[in-house]
Design an enzyme around this catalytic site. Structure first.
Site, PDB file in Angstrom:
ATOM      1  N   ARG A 257       0.868  -1.187   0.000  1.00 38.56           N
ATOM      2  CA  ARG A 257       0.000   0.000   0.000  1.00 38.56           C
ATOM      3  C   ARG A 257       0.896   1.226   0.000  1.00 38.56           C
ATOM      4  O   ARG A 257       1.448   1.579   1.029  1.00 38.56           O
ATOM      5  CB  ARG A 257      -0.861  -0.049   1.271  1.00 38.56           C
ATOM      6  CG  ARG A 257      -2.090   0.826   1.259  1.00 38.56           C
ATOM      7  CD  ARG A 257      -2.690   0.866   2.649  1.00 38.56           C
ATOM      8  NE  ARG A 257      -1.910   1.738   3.502  1.00 38.56           N
ATOM      9  CZ  ARG A 257      -1.795   1.576   4.818  1.00 38.56           C
ATOM     10  NH1 ARG A 257      -2.395   0.583   5.441  1.00 38.56           N
ATOM     11  NH2 ARG A 257      -1.078   2.422   5.525  1.00 38.56           N
ATOM     12  N   HIS A 261      -3.506   4.495   4.791  1.00 37.37           N
ATOM     13  CA  HIS A 261      -4.664   3.596   4.814  1.00 37.37           C
ATOM     14  C   HIS A 261      -5.882   4.272   4.187  1.00 37.37           C
ATOM     15  O   HIS A 261      -6.604   3.702   3.391  1.00 37.37           O
ATOM     16  CB  HIS A 261      -4.974   3.168   6.249  1.00 37.37           C
ATOM     17  CG  HIS A 261      -6.359   2.627   6.432  1.00 37.37           C
ATOM     18  ND1 HIS A 261      -6.761   1.426   5.880  1.00 37.37           N
ATOM     19  CD2 HIS A 261      -7.447   3.148   7.059  1.00 37.37           C
ATOM     20  CE1 HIS A 261      -8.038   1.224   6.189  1.00 37.37           C
ATOM     21  NE2 HIS A 261      -8.479   2.253   6.888  1.00 37.37           N
ATOM     22  N   TYR A 270       3.929   4.853  11.360  1.00 36.90           N
ATOM     23  CA  TYR A 270       4.232   3.434  11.589  1.00 36.90           C
ATOM     24  C   TYR A 270       5.114   2.786  10.512  1.00 36.90           C
ATOM     25  O   TYR A 270       5.304   1.587  10.520  1.00 36.90           O
ATOM     26  CB  TYR A 270       2.940   2.629  11.764  1.00 36.90           C
ATOM     27  CG  TYR A 270       1.889   2.863  10.692  1.00 36.90           C
ATOM     28  CD1 TYR A 270       1.953   2.192   9.477  1.00 36.90           C
ATOM     29  CD2 TYR A 270       0.837   3.752  10.915  1.00 36.90           C
ATOM     30  CE1 TYR A 270       0.986   2.397   8.512  1.00 36.90           C
ATOM     31  CE2 TYR A 270      -0.129   3.969   9.953  1.00 36.90           C
ATOM     32  CZ  TYR A 270      -0.051   3.295   8.745  1.00 36.90           C
ATOM     33  OH  TYR A 270      -0.999   3.508   7.787  1.00 36.90           O
TER      34      TYR A 270
END
Lengths: 354, 324
Positions: A257, A261, A270
């Protein structure tokens, strides 16, 4: 009595096109030059769409949007292996898939702007509304495939989900039903390494997601999910097998990805830039372009033309989208049941007048 | 005509619909070879084959979820969940998906499935086998909720539920599965969803119940021995409920008692009373009384009888309203 090995298993990994655009011709699926160009053009179209939708969200012209950048190959490659009347059960990161499945771009924008009309599948295509809860739609796909088997329609059914979904009980029940009833279903996991912030390694102790299929009595395969030819081949093989009555397959597309998100997320919390850059080198578009250049299927002029065309197509859809009339508030009531209940009629009148 | 109890009426209804439409399938745990743990599907697999009456893995979410997929792609699944206490695994499937298929696809896909499940206490079953969750399911827009109370209605409502174009929860009163026998027609008939049944005309008081509580109300009325003229209404469908019949009766009698075996808070009586207050408040001679189970988790078998509304509690409720 010596112990003996009852079962042993192997999981195949499939890559056809490497990061530098080198193709393993022995593994290359049968695709005409025209088909390869069609795949490329669709990948560019959805990449342009993804960026445009993100920009529109930032400009306040679209609601929360879920980007799929990095996953174009897994969405387009698999879509190309399907027939229109096959059932597709998409997830929230499947906007590119929907466009590749003939879902009008205007409608995809409509959905992300909070308008249910966006989810209505075109008449001759079976695109089920995307699932917002994680993994709960996989069992519907098993059920739709089962119906195809019972009715003899020759359809297959495919569901799309991420690595996070494989941790849920829903995944287990769907895979188990599909195996027990040997239904024509394909389970396509876009393992993009993250469930929001939680890394793939923290979802399951399994080395691969593909191997989970073994426990349900059918095949699993891991493919390079940024290699559109590998995804196409694995899906085509699984679809052909399903249509021939030989049961389900789990395909794990290893991908990444590239974006956050969602438009409300900040992935820098993160993961490192270095990690993202390392995956960037595997980009599905670049390697396909390298391959096509070698095969004389792409030059700068063609590349520019396709990019320009894609932008025009998306802009046209955006213009159309922004001119749409707001939905009729009565529609809230019109699509709950085939016939409105007396309570609903009364509530509608109270809310909207006669 | 054929003499039938409620379980047999379920079987008759399923047989009729399996024979009529080849897209009807019955699926669930133990429904095939074993004919269901209550024998509701007894003999059906033999008659229609293992592709029509299907033993599934032991997975309630899977049963309901797969039924959604089946329904979306042209089948008419009738799923059995062995006990209503096991409905909460697939609750998400019902709420997040079944109820929203038509709405989210703008009618492009529909979800005509039936989930049958035995509900209710009073048979000393194991814990979590006996809950009454009808108002929970009725708080989900997009689901219909039906609760028959006798064999005739069971067959007729089940046939109507199977032919309904939308998802229906079919709550079968386990406690009276075999307690009531009736002559029911062998030929096809329907009891419409959304219509209550006036079981007894009356002018002093409206008594409303559904499912297994209807029989308890009838027993109470027998004991009451015509002391008051009571109109007994079997609601039959909880959602969408028949407000017209309820309101017409309450406007006539001015007094009302509602009996249900679900717990009191947010039980369906609350909805009925709200509706009565909105539309018939000035016709009331007394506050409406609820005879329900208390707000506690259903106790194990030893205390079950304290929990459930019984004849005496219903009579007490009636006296309370009549003496107001």
């Amino acid at each position: 009595m010596p112990k003996k090995v009852l079962k042993d298993f192997e999981i195949e990994y499939l890559q056809v096109l490497d990061e530098n655009g080198n193709c393993d011709e022995k593994l290359m699926p049968k695709l005409s030059n025209e088909e390869i160009k069609k795949i490329y053009e669709m990948i560019i179209l959805i990449r342009v769409f993804d960026q445009k939708a993100f920009n529109m969200q930032r400009q306040g012209r679209l609601g929360t949007y879920i980007q799929f950048k990095g996953q174009e190959a897994s969405q387009v490659g698999s879509a190309m292996a399907l027939k229109d009347d096959d059932f597709v059960f998409p997830m929230y990161r499947s906007s590119g898939l929907l466009i590749a499945r003939k879902h009008p771009i205007v409608q995809v924008l409509q959905y992300w702007n909070g308008d249910e009309r966006g989810l209505k599948s075109p008449d001759n295509v079976n695109n089920f509304p995307i699932s917002i809860p994680v993994g709960t739609h996989m069992i519907h796909s098993a059920g739709a495939a089962w119906a195809a088997k019972l009715r003899g329609t020759k359809q297959i059914s495919i569901s799309y989900f991420g690595d996070g979904a494989t941790s849920k009980g829903d995944f287990h029940e769907a895979m188990n039903f599909a195996g027990v009833f040997n239904v024509p279903a394909v389970f396509l996991c876009e393992n993009n390494q993250f469930a929001i912030s939680v890394h793939r390694k923290d979802q399951t102790k399994s080395e691969t997601i593909a191997q989970k299929a073994i426990a349900y009595g059918f095949e699993g395969i891991q493919v390079d999910g940024m290699d559109v030819f590998a995804v196409y081949k694995a899906t085509k093989d699984a679809v052909d097998k399903a249509r021939a009555g030989k049961g389900p397959t789990l395909i794990e597309c290893v991908t990444y990805r590239m974006a956050d998100h969602s438009t409300s997320d900040d992935a820098s919390r993160y993961r490192t830039k270095e990690e993202v850059q390392a995956w960037q080198k595997k980009d599905p578009v670049e390697r396909l372009e390298k391959y096509m250049r070698k095969k004389n299927l792409l030059d700068d002029a063609y590349k520019e033309k396709i990019l320009k065309q894609s932008k025009e197509t998306i802009e046209k859809a955006v213009t159309q989208f922004e001119k749409l009339e707001a939905p009729d508030p009565k529609d809230m009531f019109n699509y709950v049941f085939a016939e409105m209940t007396p309570q609903q009629k009364e509530e509608m009148e109270e809310l909207l007048g006669k | 005509m054929v003499v039938s109890n409620i379980v047999q009426a379920v079987t008759h209804g399923l047989r009729q619909e399996l024979a009529r439409d080849k897209n009807v399938v019955v699926l669930g745990e133990d429904v095939g070879v074993n004919g269901g743990v209550f024998r509701a599907t007894d003999g059906l697999q033999k008659e229609f084959g293992a592709d029509r009456v299907i033993d599934t893995p032991l997975a309630e979410l899977g049963i309901v979820g797969a039924s959604i997929g089946l329904a979306v792609n042209g089948m008419k699944p009738v799923a059995e969940i062995q006990f209503s206490g096991f409905m909460y695994g697939p609750f998400d499937q019902l709420l997040s998906h079944a109820a929203r298929v038509r709405m989210r696809s703008r009618g492009r896909f529909t979800c005509p499935l039936v989930v049958r499940t035995p509900y209710g206490a009073g048979i000393r079953a194991l814990e979590l086998h006996c809950e009454s969750g009808e108002s929970m399911f009725s708080n989900i827009a997009g689901l219909k909720m039906v609760v028959p109370s006798n064999p005739y209605d069971t067959k007729g409502l089940l046939a109507a539920a199977i032919r309904d174009p939308d998802p229906v929860i079919f709550y079968e009163p386990m406690r009276i599965y075999r307690a009531i026998k009736q002559d029911i027609p062998e030929k096809e008939y329907f009891v419409p969803i959304g219509k209550a049944n006036v079981l007894q005309e009356g002018k002093d008081l409206t008594l409303i119940a559904w499912g297994a509580m209807v029989k308890v109300c009838q027993d109470a009325l027998e004991k009451l021995n015509n002391k008051y003229s009571v109109q007994l209404i079997d609601l039959r469908t909880i959602n969408p409920y028949d407000a017209e019949t309820v309101l017409a009766s309450v406007k006539k009698t001015g007094r009302c008692v509602i009996v249900h075996e679900a717990i009191r808070t947010c039980g369906f009586a609350a909805e009925l009373i709200a509706s009565i207050n909105e539309k018939a408040l000035l016709n009331l001679e007394a506050p409406v009384v609820r005879v329900t189970s208390p707000d506690v988790p259903l106790p194990f078998a030893k205390l079950e009888n304290y929990f459930l509304p019984d004849v005496n509690r219903i009579l007490k409720g009636i006296e309370k309203v009549m003496s107001f």
